[in-house]
Design a protein around this motif. Structure first.
Motif, PDB file in Angstrom:
ATOM      1  N   THR A  98       0.562  -1.000   0.142  1.00 24.89           N
ATOM      2  CA  THR A  98       0.151   0.283  -0.164  1.00 24.89           C
ATOM      3  C   THR A  98       0.830   1.483   0.297  1.00 24.89           C
ATOM      4  O   THR A  98       2.268   1.289   0.371  1.00 24.89           O
ATOM      5  CB  THR A  98      -1.162   0.244   0.924  1.00 24.89           C
ATOM      6  N   LEU A  99       0.458   2.286  -0.031  1.00 27.98           N
ATOM      7  CA  LEU A  99       0.527   3.551  -0.299  1.00 27.98           C
ATOM      8  C   LEU A  99       0.530   4.849   0.863  1.00 27.98           C
ATOM      9  O   LEU A  99      -0.758   4.905   0.700  1.00 27.98           O
ATOM     10  CB  LEU A  99       0.423   4.104  -0.754  1.00 27.98           C
ATOM     11  N   ALA A 100       1.649   5.372   1.537  1.00 29.39           N
ATOM     12  CA  ALA A 100       0.508   6.488   2.582  1.00 29.39           C
ATOM     13  C   ALA A 100       1.155   7.370   2.255  1.00 29.39           C
ATOM     14  O   ALA A 100       2.642   7.568   2.753  1.00 29.39           O
ATOM     15  CB  ALA A 100       0.739   5.755   3.942  1.00 29.39           C
ATOM     16  N   THR A 101       1.472   8.839   1.297  1.00 32.35           N
ATOM     17  CA  THR A 101       2.194  10.368   1.498  1.00 32.35           C
ATOM     18  C   THR A 101       1.957  10.882   2.879  1.00 32.35           C
ATOM     19  O   THR A 101       3.144  11.716   2.453  1.00 32.35           O
ATOM     20  CB  THR A 101       2.251  10.549   0.211  1.00 32.35           C
ATOM     21  N   ASN A 102       0.666  10.890   3.014  1.00 35.61           N
ATOM     22  CA  ASN A 102       0.900  11.864   4.500  1.00 35.61           C
ATOM     23  C   ASN A 102       0.651  10.687   5.571  1.00 35.61           C
ATOM     24  O   ASN A 102       0.164  10.046   5.987  1.00 35.61           O
ATOM     25  CB  ASN A 102       0.780  12.663   3.712  1.00 35.61           C
ATOM     26  N   TYR A 127      -3.281   9.311   5.558  1.00 36.44           N
ATOM     27  CA  TYR A 127      -3.581   8.031   4.408  1.00 36.44           C
ATOM     28  C   TYR A 127      -2.342   6.854   5.097  1.00 36.44           C
ATOM     29  O   TYR A 127      -3.152   5.995   5.116  1.00 36.44           O
ATOM     30  CB  TYR A 127      -3.007   8.466   3.099  1.00 36.44           C
ATOM     31  N   VAL A 145       1.661  11.785  -7.114  1.00 41.93           N
ATOM     32  CA  VAL A 145       1.218  10.496  -6.352  1.00 41.93           C
ATOM     33  C   VAL A 145       0.582   9.568  -6.864  1.00 41.93           C
ATOM     34  O   VAL A 145       1.497   8.477  -6.598  1.00 41.93           O
ATOM     35  CB  VAL A 145       0.229  11.540  -5.285  1.00 41.93           C
ATOM     36  N   LYS A 171       2.568   5.877  -6.298  1.00 40.22           N
ATOM     37  CA  LYS A 171       2.461   4.267  -6.764  1.00 40.22           C
ATOM     38  C   LYS A 171       2.612   3.440  -7.309  1.00 40.22           C
ATOM     39  O   LYS A 171       2.726   2.173  -7.438  1.00 40.22           O
ATOM     40  CB  LYS A 171       0.289   4.470  -6.502  1.00 40.22           C
ATOM     41  N   ASP A 230      -5.255   0.497  -1.816  1.00 39.01           N
ATOM     42  CA  ASP A 230      -5.299   1.602  -1.546  1.00 39.01           C
ATOM     43  C   ASP A 230      -5.099   1.047  -0.123  1.00 39.01           C
ATOM     44  O   ASP A 230      -5.759   1.274   0.642  1.00 39.01           O
ATOM     45  CB  ASP A 230      -6.713   2.722  -2.130  1.00 39.01           C
ATOM     46  N   ALA A 231      -4.346   2.455  -0.153  1.00 36.52           N
ATOM     47  CA  ALA A 231      -4.596   2.965   1.924  1.00 36.52           C
ATOM     48  C   ALA A 231      -6.254   3.388   2.380  1.00 36.52           C
ATOM     49  O   ALA A 231      -6.573   2.639   3.483  1.00 36.52           O
ATOM     50  CB  ALA A 231      -3.844   3.829   2.022  1.00 36.52           C
ATOM     51  N   ASP A 232      -6.851   3.552   1.502  1.00 34.28           N
ATOM     52  CA  ASP A 232      -8.900   3.534   1.770  1.00 34.28           C
ATOM     53  C   ASP A 232      -9.066   2.093   1.785  1.00 34.28           C
ATOM     54  O   ASP A 232     -10.878   2.434   1.252  1.00 34.28           O
ATOM     55  CB  ASP A 232      -9.033   4.723   0.908  1.00 34.28           C
ATOM     56  N   HIS A 247     -13.778  -0.326  -0.482  1.00 36.70           N
ATOM     57  CA  HIS A 247     -13.017   0.807  -0.999  1.00 36.70           C
ATOM     58  C   HIS A 247     -14.092   1.932  -0.647  1.00 36.70           C
ATOM     59  O   HIS A 247     -14.950   1.788  -1.286  1.00 36.70           O
ATOM     60  CB  HIS A 247     -12.598   0.788  -2.292  1.00 36.70           C
ATOM     61  N   LEU A 268     -13.365   4.677  -1.269  1.00 36.10           N
ATOM     62  CA  LEU A 268     -13.119   5.748  -2.640  1.00 36.10           C
ATOM     63  C   LEU A 268     -14.377   7.009  -2.735  1.00 36.10           C
ATOM     64  O   LEU A 268     -14.943   7.190  -1.816  1.00 36.10           O
ATOM     65  CB  LEU A 268     -13.804   4.802  -4.014  1.00 36.10           C
TER      66      LEU A 268
HETATM   67  N1  UDP Z   1      -2.174   8.809  -1.308  1.00 34.74           N
HETATM   68  C1  UDP Z   1      -2.310   8.999  -0.797  1.00 34.74           C
HETATM   69  N2  UDP Z   1      -1.974  10.190  -0.776  1.00 34.74           N
HETATM   70  C2  UDP Z   1      -2.226  10.843  -0.808  1.00 34.74           C
HETATM   71  C3  UDP Z   1      -3.159  10.874  -2.278  1.00 34.74           C
HETATM   72  C4  UDP Z   1      -3.465   9.399  -2.332  1.00 34.74           C
HETATM   73  O1  UDP Z   1      -0.959   8.430  -0.372  1.00 34.74           O
HETATM   74  O2  UDP Z   1      -2.252  12.192  -0.953  1.00 34.74           O
HETATM   75  C5  UDP Z   1      -2.135   6.670  -2.288  1.00 34.74           C
HETATM   76  C6  UDP Z   1      -3.411   5.609  -0.963  1.00 34.74           C
HETATM   77  O3  UDP Z   1      -3.195   4.696  -0.928  1.00 34.74           O
HETATM   78  C7  UDP Z   1      -4.369   5.955  -1.669  1.00 34.74           C
HETATM   79  C8  UDP Z   1      -4.348   6.222  -2.928  1.00 34.74           C
HETATM   80  O4  UDP Z   1      -3.141   6.376  -3.753  1.00 34.74           O
HETATM   81  O5  UDP Z   1      -5.642   5.488  -1.233  1.00 34.74           O
HETATM   82  C9  UDP Z   1      -5.455   6.869  -4.018  1.00 34.74           C
HETATM   83  O6  UDP Z   1      -5.761   7.971  -4.024  1.00 34.74           O
HETATM   84  P1  UDP Z   1      -7.384   7.736  -3.095  1.00 34.74           P
HETATM   85  O7  UDP Z   1      -8.363   6.649  -2.333  1.00 34.74           O
HETATM   86  O8  UDP Z   1      -7.316   8.967  -2.027  1.00 34.74           O
HETATM   87  O9  UDP Z   1      -7.873   7.559  -4.635  1.00 34.74           O
HETATM   88  P2  UDP Z   1      -9.502   7.043  -4.813  1.00 34.74           P
HETATM   89  O10 UDP Z   1      -9.512   5.754  -4.831  1.00 34.74           O
HETATM   90  O11 UDP Z   1     -10.285   8.078  -4.063  1.00 34.74           O
HETATM   91  O12 UDP Z   1     -10.262   7.565  -6.173  1.00 34.74           O
END
Ligand code: UDP
Ligand code: MN
Length: 273
Positions: free
Chosen positions: A8-12, A15, A82, A86, A102-104, A212, A214
């Motif tokens: 997974t990924l967390a830039t802040n 997340y 970002v 990924k 995704d982290a979410d 998710h 999203l």
């Molecule tokens: N992410 C992150 N920092 C950010 C935006 C996104 O680390 O400022 C990473 C995180 O893992 C996130 C993924 O990129 O789950 C995709 O972004 P997000 O889930 O917000 O997009 P969505 O699924 O809502 O389109």
């Protein structure tokens, strides 16, 4: 299996909270795979320590300081920062196969069977089902693929400004070539889809394996009353655009029981993240 991992990924720090809950949910469902989190250089130390206690590997990915050509080319396109981070998951070549999440996202049951799938396997995007959603996908780390992706990124950009656009134009036969690369929707159930087709959710929702969150509003944007076990600021009105109340409560239960106590033990009540 030491050569297969969830990534997974967390830039802040926000997340990072998502990544903590995701990692815990994978552990709670007894995954046998390694857990890897890619973090940005600005993730605070307490969050890093917490992530290290959950994940096998915490890799700091710095997208600003590097002087290599791929980075430089991308730095002219800051909106892809970002996205770039990924795509970095393809460089984890000490693994033979990975599942990016995704982290979410939140895991509701063991999903290790995903490792039987090949690159690039993913579930349809609820907004445009001929595109895959890049919140959950199976991939094979490879420096060669990584470089091709970087080239593709700088030459063609992203049609949606994010990683999903890049990945869908790179893996552009996904929708037609091989049905085994279409993951069932229950591996990436987006909250948005629940209300757009409520009867289907009522019929199949109980089979969901990954939810998710999203969209713009994430679970960590709400607050939670530990006494009552209720999420505050949630209207509980289906169709209001809010996240599904049951899944939101599950996320918060895990955060407040599996993450917060350890953070408090280590850092007191002044939480840095
Ligand atoms: N992410 C992150 N920092 C950010 C935006 C996104 O680390 O400022 C990473 C995180 O893992 C996130 C993924 O990129 O789950 C995709 O972004 P997000 O889930 O917000 O997009 P969505 O699924 O809502 O389109
Ligand atoms: Mn997401």
């Amino acid at each position: 299996m030491a050569d297969q991992a969830y990534v997974t990924l967390a830039t802040n720090d926000n997340y990072a909270k998502g990544a903590m809950v995701l990692g815990r949910s994978l552990r709670n469902h007894n995954t046998t795979k390694q857990l890897v989190v890619l973090i940005g250089p600005h993730v605070a130390e307490p969050c890093r320590a917490m992530l290290s206690s959950i994940y096998d590997e915490v890799c700091v990915v710095d997208i600003l300081d590097s002087g290599d050509t791929a980075h430089l080319a991308l730095m002219k396109r800051p909106e892809l920062g970002v996205t770039f981070t990924k795509l970095h998951c393809w460089t984890l070549t000490h693994y033979t196969k990975c599942v990016f999440m995704d982290a979410d996202t939140l895991v509701l049951s063991n999903i290790d069977e995903l490792f039987e799938r090949e690159e690039l396997s993913a579930a349809p995007d609820p907004g445009w089902p001929d595109c895959f959603n890049s919140g959950v996908f199976v991939f094979k780390p490879s420096n060669e693929t990584y470089l091709s992706l970087m080239t593709h990124c700088t030459e063609k950009g992203s049609f949606d400004g994010g990683d999903q656009g890049v990945l869908n134009s790179f893996f552009n036969t996904w929708s037609t070539a091989d049905i085994s690369k279409h993951l069932p929707f229950i591996y990436n159930l987006s909250s948005i889809a629940i209300y757009t087709y409520l009867p289907a959710f009522k019929q199949y929702g109980h089979e969901a394996k990954v939810v998710h969150f999203l969209g713009k509003v994430k679970p960590w944007n709400y607050s939670y009353d530990t006494q009552t076990g209720k999420v505050k600021g949630h209207t509980l009105t289906p169709g209001s655009g809010d996240l599904h109340p049951d899944f939101l409560v599950q996320w918060w239960n895990l955060y407040s029981s599996g993450v917060l106590p350890a953070l408090r033990d280590s850092y007191g009540d002044t939480l840095f993240c």
